[in-house]
Design an enzyme around this catalytic site. Structure first.
Site, PDB file in Angstrom:
ATOM      1  N   HIS A   1      34.568  75.112   4.193  1.00 49.17           N
ATOM      2  CA  HIS A   1      35.008  76.164   3.277  1.00 49.17           C
ATOM      3  C   HIS A   1      33.946  77.257   3.120  1.00 49.17           C
ATOM      4  O   HIS A   1      34.285  78.431   2.928  1.00 49.17           O
ATOM      5  CB  HIS A   1      35.384  75.568   1.919  1.00 49.17           C
TER       6      HIS A   1
ATOM      7  N   HIS B   1      43.581  73.735  -8.033  1.00 49.61           N
ATOM      8  CA  HIS B   1      44.664  74.131  -7.129  1.00 49.61           C
ATOM      9  C   HIS B   1      46.010  73.848  -7.799  1.00 49.61           C
ATOM     10  O   HIS B   1      46.917  74.696  -7.808  1.00 49.61           O
ATOM     11  CB  HIS B   1      44.558  73.373  -5.803  1.00 49.61           C
TER      12      HIS B   1
END
Length: 582
Positions: free
Chosen positions: A190, A315
């Site tokens: 990431h 999320h």
């Protein structure tokens, strides 16, 4: 050495010619009618592709060979010739594959930016000014206007995350699918993704100092979604309407509202951060996740503390409750379509840096299998770049830094909800009224479904440890054989809890949480590809917890698994044990 290079070049040329001939024979009449069609790939063609890719990668990776030979484990890398269509968790088709296969583009090894280049400074999103916001919106607008054939296009950028979280690629020289979540690949991959995304945005507006903001959700002033994501090119319509600003984030979200007041929610968030960054993250594997290396023998499924929460939780918290799988942020295959994804992951990246600093910047992993694992991204010039994990470890070399922010969670150490002696007395009384078979920690290979709270008695392998042993090793609670049968799963874990229903991260009895977010399941198109499903493991550091619950010399502890958000029927576990980690 030169003769070997000439031989490789000649063989590569021959294989490319054969591959081109094979494509002309095989691709006719096999169009699926999609934007990025994937023709049926025959066994001979797969073999040719595999040889091409192996040669191509060998030529790129001359350095590091000696290091690799010192370890039996092999680095992870994607087979760019193997891109699959996928199914979402709900069974809907998705195709994130790029229009070109990797070896159809020239590729270069990653090079660090010039040390004399201006530094990019990532600031807390709630503190940026209007000029910055206007600049950022313009950059994203330009990115969205790029043609879909341009790998810097916003949707193409979003699809990078889709590719690596749905198992769209095989691993090189393996039929095993590649996933960058739920292991030690999570943090570096990431970091790479948002690094290139940031540089592309800066290039589009001609500003080589441009840096992404970070959503400072671990600090009370920054816990709400930053306001400038609510309009213009940074807005995303698929967000949970109940969680828009000024509502602050619930980083232990149970798929239902906590009902906590502002101060209580802030306190809960800070206590969770203490657990995930300090008491529960004292060993590398606990923070980074399990050790995933190439091939089936190196496969694993074990999240680190920050990946499970706040990462997974936020999320789900941001994603729309009106979409079938929480799209956009609430499902990994669509998550990067929401611009807030990049601010969220900038903070994840920052916390990796903070955690390293808290432990004296000692290199967390020296295993060549991790250091030499590599992935591909397009840079600001649309050039395909291969980047190794070892290249991503020092953000100073990458030319960016973070504005310092307070870390209030360092002082948010939870306390026992009930005096430990009273809790033990209550637990002993409860035990007397139950059949001993009821609280066995071994549920067998079929496992036990979390349709209701599970309460078990777990034996500690060692009652007494020396001071040195306590300093060198962490006592770890292991929930193993976790099988996910639904789209969203969450359960919390408590130790010696008398009333786990009314407590959360603010109580010292809270050991940690497990969260599974919607991702995607690869459709394996090629004969022989592996679609093996591995059961997960949750490892929770509990040494500090046991001391504060006055249980560090007890023969056993009581462990409670509490399903959250109505997800218990979607989850089963095989058992719970205690082990030690150095």
């Amino acid at each position: 050495m030169e003769s070997k290079q000439w031989l490789s070049a000649a063989l590569l040329t021959l294989l490319l010619a054969l591959a081109g001939y094979s494509i002309s024979l095989l691709s006719n009449g096999n169009d699926f009618g999609e934007q990025n069609p994937i023709p049926y790939i025959s066994k001979p063609f797969q073999f040719i592709e595999s040889l091409i890719l192996s040669l191509w990668e060998d030529q790129l990776s001359g350095e590091g060979v000696a290091e690799q030979e010192q370890s039996s484990a092999k680095p992870v890398s994607p087979d760019l010739a193997s891109c699959h269509r996928s199914l979402t968790s709900g069974g809907r088709q998705v195709n994130c594959c790029p229009p070109k296969r990797g070896y159809e583009e020239p590729v270069m090894d990653f090079k660090f930016p010039n040390p004399s280049s201006p530094k990019r400074v990532r600031r807390p999103a709630h503190l940026v000014d209007d000029d910055y916001i206007a600049k950022y919106r313009r950059a994203v607008t330009l990115m969205k206007q790029l043609d879909s054939s341009d790998p810097r296009n916003f949707m193409r950028q979003a699809n990078i995350h889709c590719l690596f979280c749905t198992g769209a690629y095989n691993q090189v020289n393996s039929s095993l699918l590649l996933n960058i979540h739920r292991s030690w690949l999570f943090f570096p991959w990431h970091r790479m993704m948002i690094y290139f995304h940031e540089r592309i945005l800066g290039k589009l507006i001609g500003d080589d100092t441009f840096a992404l903001p970070y959503w400072n959700w671990d600090n009370p002033p920054g816990m709400a979604i930053p306001h400038f994501y609510m309009n213009g090119s940074l807005f995303d319509n698929d967000r949970n309407r109940d969680h828009l600003p000024p509502q602050i984030a619930d980083i232990n979200y149970n798929l239902e509202e906590s009902g906590l007041g502002l101060e209580q929610q802030i306190a809960s968030n800070l206590h969770l951060m203490y657990n995930q960054m300090v008491s529960g993250a004292k060993k590398v594997e606990l923070f980074m996740g399990c050790r995933r290396t190439a091939g089936q023998e190196g496969d694993c499924d074990g999240l680190g503390t920050i990946e499970v929460s706040p990462h997974n939780i936020l999320h789900a918290w941001v994603g729309s409750d009106l979409q079938p799988e929480g799209e956009n942020m609430g499902s990994f295959y669509t998550a990067a379509r929401d611009p807030v994804f990049y601010a969220h992951h900038a903070n994840i990246d920052r916390l990796w840096m903070v955690w390293r600093r808290l432990r004296g910047n000692v290199p967390e992993i020296t295993d060549p299998a991790w250091l030499n694992s590599f992935f591909y991204f397009h840079d600001e010039n649309a050039q395909l770049v291969r980047m190794k994990i070892r290249d991503s470890l020092d953000i100073t070399n990458l030319g960016y830094s973070y504005d310092e922010a307070d870390l209030p969670w360092l002082n948010a150490r939870p306390k026992p909800s009930i005096p430990p002696k009273i809790a033990k007395a209550v637990l002993q009384m409860r035990e007397q009224n139950l059949d001993p078979a009821f609280f066995s920690p071994d549920f067998g290979p079929e496992g036990r479904t979390l349709s209701s709270t599970i309460w078990v008695k777990v034996q500690r392998p060692r009652r007494y440890r020396s001071k040195k042993e306590k300093e060198e090793e962490e006592e770890v609670l292991v929930v193993y054989g976790i099988e996910i049968k639904g789209m969203y799963v969450k359960f919390d874990v408590y130790v010696n809890a008398v009333d786990e229903t009314s407590t959360g991260p603010e109580a010292r009895e809270f050991a940690g949480t497990f969260v599974d977010v919607h991702h995607g399941v690869s459709v394996v198109l090629n004969e022989g590809d592996s679609k093996r499903k591995m059961k997960g493991v949750l490892k929770l550091g509990i040494s500090e917890l046991l001391e504060e619950l006055e249980a560090d010399e007890d023969e056993c502890v009581w462990v409670t698994l509490v399903p959250r958000g109505g997800s218990g029927d979607n989850t089963s576990v095989e058992g719970i044990r205690i082990e030690y980690m150095r």
